[in-house]
Design a protein around this motif. Structure first.
Motif, PDB file in Angstrom:
ATOM      1  N   SER A   1      37.144  31.513  39.767  1.00  0.00           N
ATOM      2  CA  SER A   1      37.801  31.383  41.063  1.00  0.00           C
ATOM      3  C   SER A   1      37.300  32.464  41.996  1.00  0.00           C
ATOM      4  O   SER A   1      37.091  33.609  41.582  1.00  0.00           O
ATOM      5  CB  SER A   1      39.315  31.500  40.912  1.00  0.00           C
ATOM      6  N   SER A   2      37.110  32.079  43.250  1.00  0.00           N
ATOM      7  CA  SER A   2      36.708  33.064  44.260  1.00  0.00           C
ATOM      8  C   SER A   2      37.916  33.747  44.886  1.00  0.00           C
ATOM      9  O   SER A   2      37.773  34.677  45.676  1.00  0.00           O
ATOM     10  CB  SER A   2      35.896  32.361  45.362  1.00  0.00           C
ATOM     11  N   VAL A   3      39.115  33.290  44.493  1.00  0.00           N
ATOM     12  CA  VAL A   3      40.342  33.796  45.105  1.00  0.00           C
ATOM     13  C   VAL A   3      41.223  34.534  44.100  1.00  0.00           C
ATOM     14  O   VAL A   3      41.898  35.501  44.435  1.00  0.00           O
ATOM     15  CB  VAL A   3      41.149  32.633  45.721  1.00  0.00           C
ATOM     16  N   LEU A   4      41.208  34.078  42.838  1.00  0.00           N
ATOM     17  CA  LEU A   4      42.107  34.613  41.825  1.00  0.00           C
ATOM     18  C   LEU A   4      41.372  35.429  40.779  1.00  0.00           C
ATOM     19  O   LEU A   4      40.311  35.030  40.299  1.00  0.00           O
ATOM     20  CB  LEU A   4      42.839  33.468  41.114  1.00  0.00           C
ATOM     21  N   THR A   5      41.953  36.558  40.420  1.00  0.00           N
ATOM     22  CA  THR A   5      41.480  37.356  39.287  1.00  0.00           C
ATOM     23  C   THR A   5      42.670  37.650  38.391  1.00  0.00           C
ATOM     24  O   THR A   5      43.667  38.241  38.844  1.00  0.00           O
ATOM     25  CB  THR A   5      40.859  38.687  39.748  1.00  0.00           C
TER      26      THR A   5
ATOM     27  N   ASN B   1      48.093  40.558  27.412  1.00  0.00           N
ATOM     28  CA  ASN B   1      47.931  40.407  25.964  1.00  0.00           C
ATOM     29  C   ASN B   1      49.260  40.297  25.223  1.00  0.00           C
ATOM     30  O   ASN B   1      49.284  40.312  23.991  1.00  0.00           O
ATOM     31  CB  ASN B   1      47.130  41.592  25.387  1.00  0.00           C
ATOM     32  N   SER B   2      50.385  40.179  25.972  1.00  0.00           N
ATOM     33  CA  SER B   2      51.698  40.259  25.326  1.00  0.00           C
ATOM     34  C   SER B   2      52.787  39.795  26.285  1.00  0.00           C
ATOM     35  O   SER B   2      52.539  39.554  27.466  1.00  0.00           O
ATOM     36  CB  SER B   2      51.969  41.705  24.885  1.00  0.00           C
ATOM     37  N   GLY B   3      54.011  39.690  25.768  1.00  0.00           N
ATOM     38  CA  GLY B   3      55.165  39.434  26.617  1.00  0.00           C
ATOM     39  C   GLY B   3      55.334  38.006  27.074  1.00  0.00           C
ATOM     40  O   GLY B   3      54.916  37.059  26.418  1.00  0.00           O
ATOM     41  N   TYR B   4      55.945  37.864  28.263  1.00  0.00           N
ATOM     42  CA  TYR B   4      56.315  36.555  28.812  1.00  0.00           C
ATOM     43  C   TYR B   4      55.421  36.103  29.963  1.00  0.00           C
ATOM     44  O   TYR B   4      55.473  34.938  30.347  1.00  0.00           O
ATOM     45  CB  TYR B   4      57.742  36.639  29.371  1.00  0.00           C
ATOM     46  N   PHE B   5      54.671  37.028  30.551  1.00  0.00           N
ATOM     47  CA  PHE B   5      54.011  36.759  31.824  1.00  0.00           C
ATOM     48  C   PHE B   5      52.515  37.052  31.800  1.00  0.00           C
ATOM     49  O   PHE B   5      51.999  37.739  30.921  1.00  0.00           O
ATOM     50  CB  PHE B   5      54.615  37.632  32.936  1.00  0.00           C
ATOM     51  N   MET B   6      51.856  36.541  32.843  1.00  0.00           N
ATOM     52  CA  MET B   6      50.555  37.039  33.264  1.00  0.00           C
ATOM     53  C   MET B   6      50.554  36.966  34.789  1.00  0.00           C
ATOM     54  O   MET B   6      51.368  36.256  35.390  1.00  0.00           O
ATOM     55  CB  MET B   6      49.411  36.223  32.666  1.00  0.00           C
ATOM     56  N   SER B   7      49.659  37.714  35.419  1.00  0.00           N
ATOM     57  CA  SER B   7      49.622  37.742  36.880  1.00  0.00           C
ATOM     58  C   SER B   7      48.190  37.651  37.390  1.00  0.00           C
ATOM     59  O   SER B   7      47.237  38.049  36.706  1.00  0.00           O
ATOM     60  CB  SER B   7      50.263  39.031  37.416  1.00  0.00           C
ATOM     61  N   PHE B   8      48.090  37.132  38.594  1.00  0.00           N
ATOM     62  CA  PHE B   8      46.801  37.073  39.286  1.00  0.00           C
ATOM     63  C   PHE B   8      46.792  38.052  40.440  1.00  0.00           C
ATOM     64  O   PHE B   8      47.795  38.185  41.171  1.00  0.00           O
ATOM     65  CB  PHE B   8      46.565  35.673  39.868  1.00  0.00           C
ATOM     66  N   LYS B   9      45.670  38.720  40.625  1.00  0.00           N
ATOM     67  CA  LYS B   9      45.421  39.439  41.866  1.00  0.00           C
ATOM     68  C   LYS B   9      44.767  38.425  42.806  1.00  0.00           C
ATOM     69  O   LYS B   9      43.803  37.753  42.439  1.00  0.00           O
ATOM     70  CB  LYS B   9      44.508  40.638  41.625  1.00  0.00           C
ATOM     71  N   THR B  10      45.313  38.272  43.995  1.00  0.00           N
ATOM     72  CA  THR B  10      44.857  37.224  44.902  1.00  0.00           C
ATOM     73  C   THR B  10      44.136  37.794  46.119  1.00  0.00           C
ATOM     74  O   THR B  10      44.496  38.861  46.616  1.00  0.00           O
ATOM     75  CB  THR B  10      46.053  36.382  45.393  1.00  0.00           C
ATOM     76  N   LYS B  11      43.141  37.067  46.584  1.00  0.00           N
ATOM     77  CA  LYS B  11      42.456  37.436  47.823  1.00  0.00           C
ATOM     78  C   LYS B  11      43.127  36.785  49.027  1.00  0.00           C
ATOM     79  O   LYS B  11      42.789  37.105  50.168  1.00  0.00           O
ATOM     80  CB  LYS B  11      40.980  37.046  47.752  1.00  0.00           C
ATOM     81  N   CYS B  12      44.041  35.860  48.760  1.00  0.00           N
ATOM     82  CA  CYS B  12      44.853  35.279  49.820  1.00  0.00           C
ATOM     83  C   CYS B  12      46.254  35.880  49.733  1.00  0.00           C
ATOM     84  O   CYS B  12      46.554  36.642  48.812  1.00  0.00           O
ATOM     85  CB  CYS B  12      44.912  33.755  49.666  1.00  0.00           C
TER      86      CYS B  12
END
Length: 429
Positions: free
Chosen positions: A356-360, A365-376
């Motif tokens: 993705s050119s927008v999402l990183t 590696n654990s828990g309930y979540f993951m997150s994206f760093k966004t360019k938008c």
């Protein structure tokens, strides 16, 4: 003017790292020798009658309406509707400490306080802020971090939430952490919160990173800085990769140095899949802290509980205690943990194979979540995904989008993440 009871507790804590780190409210708070204390004496000595607590007693036990009792037939009336002690059911507190030592063998032989029951982990964090944070004493936490930290620290306590950068080179940013500690230390003391597995990123430190985190705190303590480390262990034990430090860092901080006070915030909420029970624990540990001083901290904490919610919910404590004594509980929990791990692996496979050119994707590696760093703008992206694809996500800040894979059925993960990626790309056109 300070209450003589507060003065007495402060005198007990004098000369300890705990006493040095108390906030304005932490200095003032005490557990009164009032209704609760007198009621406790009556339980022990009131053989004829106990006319102290506002409870309806019939035939020697608390009255419970049949309409209520029918939903919990295995609980006695006392286990269901009676008030719990301010610090919690003593049997549950002992059981949780036993389980804590079993899950964290590095704690064995290290003195700690007895866990105090609080009405949920959020309440535990709020009470810690009451005890140790004020206008002059900020709290340090990761960026990004759970938004409730700022609400508690800044809005409730009128303090500031300072941050360090969580990630660098696909792992924990130890350099930012150390620099932030040094900067906070200029005031003479440090209050730092560590949350692993972390919300919102779903990251836990590797074994090597854990060593560096502990060493950074130790080096600062050796220079004379008073430090309290809050270990928010809400998602403890939900690790999905091999090279993750397996215990709570509380086990390391518990006897690290005389200038370090550690506190563990944990409970069955996520560990035992009882989100609505609102039952958590606070446990203190510090090198050289005596049992009398732990009791003084406990009484200050009890004063905060007494002055806010009076006591935690009795039914959730009673059910938790019974469940913890069930030999099948670990087997049952493994079934749910395996489900979460399968979802994690499917999400991991998706983000590792999609560009993705927008999402990183932030490290997870654990828990309930993951997150994206966004360019938008993350909030605009959240709105787009919600209204055009009918999928809910959370915007943590302007450039962080959190996805709780814990609540997404495995069969829907590809659909959900495809929608996220496609929505993000469309905003970049």
């Amino acid at each position: 003017m300070l209450s003589p009871l507060a003065q007495e507790l402060n005198e007990t804590l004098k000369g300890t790292v705990a006493g040095e780190l108390l906030s304005d409210l932490g200095t003032r708070i005490f557990f009164p020798r009032g209704i609760i204390s007198q009621g406790g004496e009556a339980k022990q000595f009131g053989k004829v009658a106990n006319a102290t607590i506002g409870t309806t007693i019939i035939d020697g036990k608390p009255a419970a309406l049949p309409s209520i009792k029918q939903f919990a037939p295995e609980l006695s009336n006392g286990e269901l509707v009676a008030y719990a002690p301010t610090a919690g059911n003593p049997d549950l507190r002992s059981k949780w400490k036993e389980l804590m030592l079993k899950k964290n063998p590095g704690l064995v032989g290290k003195p700690t306080s007895n866990p105090v029951v609080v009405p949920g982990l959020t309440a535990g964090i709020s009470y810690l802020a009451d005890l140790f944070v004020d206008e002059k004493h900020p709290l340090l936490a990761a960026n990004p971090s759970w938004d409730n930290y700022a609400l508690v620290v800044e809005t409730r306590r009128g303090s500031e939430l300072h941050t360090f950068n969580m990630f660098k080179d696909n792992g924990f940013d130890i350099d930012s952490f150390k620099a932030a500690l040094e900067n906070e230390a200029k005031s003479g003391s440090v209050r730092v919160l560590l949350n692993f597995p972390q919300n919102p990123s779903g990251y836990s430190p590797t074994n090597e990173e854990a060593k560096k985190i502990v060493q950074a705190v130790k080096e600062l303590a050796e220079k004379g800085t008073k430090i309290i480390v809050w270990d928010d262990d809400a998602y403890f034990g939900l690790n999905y990769e091999k090279d993750i430090y397996p215990q709570s860092l509380f086990a390391e901080f518990a006897d690290l140095h005389e200038n370090v006070l550690a506190v563990k915030i944990d409970g069955p909420t996520k560990e035992d899949f009882v989100w609505g029970f609102r039952c958590g624990f606070l446990t203190f540990a510090g090198k050289g802290v005596s049992s009398e001083q732990y009791l003084a901290l406990e009484k200050k904490l009890m004063g905060l509980i007494r002055s806010s919610v009076s006591c935690s919910s009795t039914p959730s404590q009673s059910m938790s205690l019974k469940a913890f004594s069930n030999p099948k509980i670990e087997e049952e929990k493994k079934v749910f943990r395996d489900i979460l791990e399968k979802r994690y692996k499917k999400v991991r496979s998706f983000v590792d194979t999609h560009k993705s050119s927008v999402l990183t994707a932030l490290p997870f590696n654990s828990g309930y979540f993951m997150s994206f760093k966004t360019k938008c703008n993350a909030e605009e992206l959240r709105q787009k995904i919600l209204h055009e694809r009918q999928i809910g996500t959370i915007s943590i800040d302007e450039s962080t989008l959190r996805v709780a894979f814990s609540s997404v059925e495995e069969g829907k993960i590809d659909e959900v993440y495809t929608a996220i990626y496609e929505s993000a790309e469309s905003m970049n056109k």
